[in-house]
Design an enzyme around this catalytic site. Structure first.
Site, PDB file in Angstrom:
ATOM      1  N   ALA A 266       0.770  -1.246   0.000  1.00  0.00           N
ATOM      2  CA  ALA A 266       0.000   0.000   0.000  1.00  0.00           C
ATOM      3  C   ALA A 266       0.799   1.293   0.000  1.00  0.00           C
ATOM      4  O   ALA A 266       0.259   2.340  -0.347  1.00  0.00           O
ATOM      5  CB  ALA A 266      -0.946   0.005   1.205  1.00  0.00           C
ATOM      6  N   ALA A 267       2.055   1.268   0.425  1.00  0.00           N
ATOM      7  CA  ALA A 267       2.800   2.527   0.568  1.00  0.00           C
ATOM      8  C   ALA A 267       2.913   3.259  -0.783  1.00  0.00           C
ATOM      9  O   ALA A 267       3.056   2.613  -1.824  1.00  0.00           O
ATOM     10  CB  ALA A 267       4.200   2.247   1.117  1.00  0.00           C
ATOM     11  N   PRO A 268       2.813   4.594  -0.772  1.00  0.00           N
ATOM     12  CA  PRO A 268       2.686   5.484   0.397  1.00  0.00           C
ATOM     13  C   PRO A 268       1.252   5.726   0.866  1.00  0.00           C
ATOM     14  O   PRO A 268       1.021   6.586   1.726  1.00  0.00           O
ATOM     15  CB  PRO A 268       3.293   6.793  -0.112  1.00  0.00           C
ATOM     16  CG  PRO A 268       2.961   6.799  -1.572  1.00  0.00           C
ATOM     17  CD  PRO A 268       3.034   5.354  -2.023  1.00  0.00           C
ATOM     18  N   GLY A 269       0.279   5.015   0.304  1.00  0.00           N
ATOM     19  CA  GLY A 269      -1.071   5.089   0.835  1.00  0.00           C
ATOM     20  C   GLY A 269      -2.084   5.801  -0.023  1.00  0.00           C
ATOM     21  O   GLY A 269      -3.205   6.050   0.428  1.00  0.00           O
ATOM     22  N   GLY A 270      -1.743   6.129  -1.268  1.00  0.00           N
ATOM     23  CA  GLY A 270      -2.671   6.863  -2.126  1.00  0.00           C
ATOM     24  C   GLY A 270      -3.961   6.108  -2.381  1.00  0.00           C
ATOM     25  O   GLY A 270      -5.062   6.666  -2.289  1.00  0.00           O
ATOM     26  N   ASP A 292       2.325  -3.019   4.253  1.00  0.00           N
ATOM     27  CA  ASP A 292       3.498  -3.060   3.382  1.00  0.00           C
ATOM     28  C   ASP A 292       4.633  -3.722   4.129  1.00  0.00           C
ATOM     29  O   ASP A 292       4.486  -4.110   5.297  1.00  0.00           O
ATOM     30  CB  ASP A 292       3.880  -1.673   2.865  1.00  0.00           C
ATOM     31  CG  ASP A 292       4.348  -1.725   1.409  1.00  0.00           C
ATOM     32  OD1 ASP A 292       5.247  -2.550   1.113  1.00  0.00           O
ATOM     33  OD2 ASP A 292       3.826  -0.970   0.567  1.00  0.00           O
ATOM     34  N   ASP A 319       4.695  -8.927   5.183  1.00  0.00           N
ATOM     35  CA  ASP A 319       5.228  -9.390   3.909  1.00  0.00           C
ATOM     36  C   ASP A 319       4.090 -10.020   3.121  1.00  0.00           C
ATOM     37  O   ASP A 319       3.482 -11.000   3.576  1.00  0.00           O
ATOM     38  CB  ASP A 319       6.339 -10.416   4.160  1.00  0.00           C
ATOM     39  CG  ASP A 319       7.026 -10.881   2.883  1.00  0.00           C
ATOM     40  OD1 ASP A 319       6.506 -10.624   1.779  1.00  0.00           O
ATOM     41  OD2 ASP A 319       8.087 -11.522   2.993  1.00  0.00           O
ATOM     42  N   CYS A 390       2.763   0.061 -11.917  1.00  0.00           N
ATOM     43  CA  CYS A 390       3.067   1.366 -12.522  1.00  0.00           C
ATOM     44  C   CYS A 390       4.135   1.171 -13.592  1.00  0.00           C
ATOM     45  O   CYS A 390       5.160   1.850 -13.599  1.00  0.00           O
ATOM     46  CB  CYS A 390       3.495   2.387 -11.477  1.00  0.00           C
ATOM     47  SG  CYS A 390       4.950   1.910 -10.514  1.00  0.00           S
TER      48      CYS A 390
END
Length: 442
Positions: A266-270, A292, A319, A390
């Site tokens: 999930a980081a950074p959480g957007g 994360d 993990d 991405c």
């Protein structure tokens, strides 16, 4: 005390040793936080620009230098690179200033015997800068070498883009990768409307540009986000348009009756914040588990959720390759925005194109499958698995989507590939699957 160009040189030499550009510039700007804003802006621009244009600058320097760049002393090479960047890409810097300061810096670093060489090479570039494009034109018969030299992209990566996307799309991606990217902000609709937020930001002196069809806008934050009251109040999040597409109409409809969403990388959480905001906007009792791999990554998620006041999110370090038996078939939606090669964000992370290697595609694709094999078990029958990256690479995207359908009890319901030939989007891939009702586990 070092001057601005000496600080840039310090940063470039750190990058030569293998440190990441984004970490270097953050550390440098923190270290010299006492400098004026325009000085910090100069340091950032010259360092990141030199790194981003490194292959193009190497090509140009090799043409005008009697000593090839790979044979030059590291300090001299870095001085030539950063000075050539100023001459070719910073119109506000007089060529004479860039050249004279380069010579001074070479002397300061005790390379007195090479000051004439530095001066001669840079003056050659300055005299011929209007004809630089003709150097690239000489490569027109070899598309791979041309794109690599002109747009500062490794030859193997140019070849990869060309094979999967064709010449027109490849060139546009490479052009966009060297263009300043806009900062995209997504309104937290559970807190404020987009129109009201833009009005508030405008009164704060922030320039905003509304985006048609989205509750989002481009924002110009010259002083940094931390100095914007509306950001600190949690009224908006920074999230690219392509990433926002994860929460499409079908997902929003599912959120109305959903009880649990799990965001596994999930980081950074957007995406976590987007789901949390939609749940509150819809007055849903939905809970989000956001995880994360490391403490530092989870801290970034918590920074964003705490700032926005999303109390419907719980976080933990986990993990994704480790199965959590307590969550088996508990989630209405699982979001797996998995680790990837990152080719979709080469315009934002200036050195990622140099770090990724062809062999990474295979190892990353394998890792992605391993993660999905585990986290897909958390999805309820009839629930949704959202797989995303991405990047722009079939092995990590469409081929993995096909693998999921062929090996796991899921059916593909929608698939989107955003290619960063559009300046409004990062490269991004999204595939949404529904877990078959007849499934007896994985």
């Amino acid at each position: 005390m070092p001057d601005n160009r000496e600080i840039v040189l310090e940063a470039l030499l750190l990058h030569d040793k293998g440190e990441y550009a984004d970490k270097i510039i953050k550390s440098i700007l923190d270290k010299y936080s006492y400098l004026e804003r325009f000085e910090r802006g100069f340091i950032n621009r010259v360092f990141t620009g030199t790194v981003e244009r490194r292959l193009s600058l190497d090509f140009i320097l090799n043409h005008y230098s009697t000593v090839k760049v790979n044979k030059q002393k590291p300090v001299i090479r870095a001085i030539l690179l950063m000075s050539a960047y100023q001459i070719l890409f910073m119109e506000q810097i007089p060529d004479s200033a860039a050249i004279n300061e380069a010579v001074k810096l070479a002397k300061k670093k005790r390379f007195n015997g090479l000051t004439g060489f530095v001066n001669a090479v840079l003056r050659q570039i300055s005299r011929n800068k209007e004809n630089i494009d003709s150097l690239f034109f000489e490569l027109k018969c070899d598309e791979v070498k041309l794109f690599s030299a002109k747009y500062s992209c490794p030859e193997w990566l140019c070849k990869h883009y060309l094979s999967e996307l064709g010449a027109k799309t490849t060139e546009q991606i490479l052009i966009n990768s060297l263009t300043d990217r806009k900062i995209c902000a997504r309104t937290n609709l559970s807190r404020i409307s987009t129109d009201a937020l833009i009005d508030k930001l405008t009164k704060e002196g922030i320039v905003c540009e509304r985006i048609d069809g989205f509750d989002s806008f481009y924002i110009t934050a010259n002083e940094g986000l931390s100095n914007i009251d509306s950001f600190n109040q949690g009224l908006f999040c920074i999230q690219d348009l392509s990433s926002q597409r994860i929460v499409n109409d079908e997902v929003k409809e599912r959120l109305k009756n959903a009880e649990l969403v799990i965001d596994v990388c999930a980081a950074p959480g957007g995406k976590t914040c987007h789901i949390a905001d939609m749940a509150k906007f819809l007055n849903s009792g939905l809970k989000i588990i956001s995880r994360d791999l490391t403490d530092s990554k989870v801290e970034k998620i918590e920074e964003n959720t705490d700032r926005c006041g999303f109390d419907n999110v719980s976080t933990c370090v986990w993990d994704a390759l480790r199965e959590d038996e307590s969550l088996l078939e508990k989630a209405d939606i699982v979001i797996a925005d998995v680790p990837c090669s990152g080719l979709g964000v080469i315009g934002r992370k200036v050195d990622i194109k140099y770090r990724v290697q062809p062999e990474d595609f295979k190892s990353l694709s394998s890792l992605q499958k391993e993660i999905i094999d585990v986290v897909s078990k958390y999805v309820k029958k009839g629930g949704m698995l959202i797989y995303s990256t991405c990047t722009v690479n079939n092995a990590e995207n469409s081929e993995n989507a096909k693998w999921i359908e062929e090996n796991l009890p899921f059916s593909l319901v929608s698939e989107e590939q955003y290619v960063n030939d559009n300046p409004d989007y990062d490269g991004f891939y999204i595939a949404r699957f529904v877990k078959n009702q007849f499934s007896n586990g994985i």
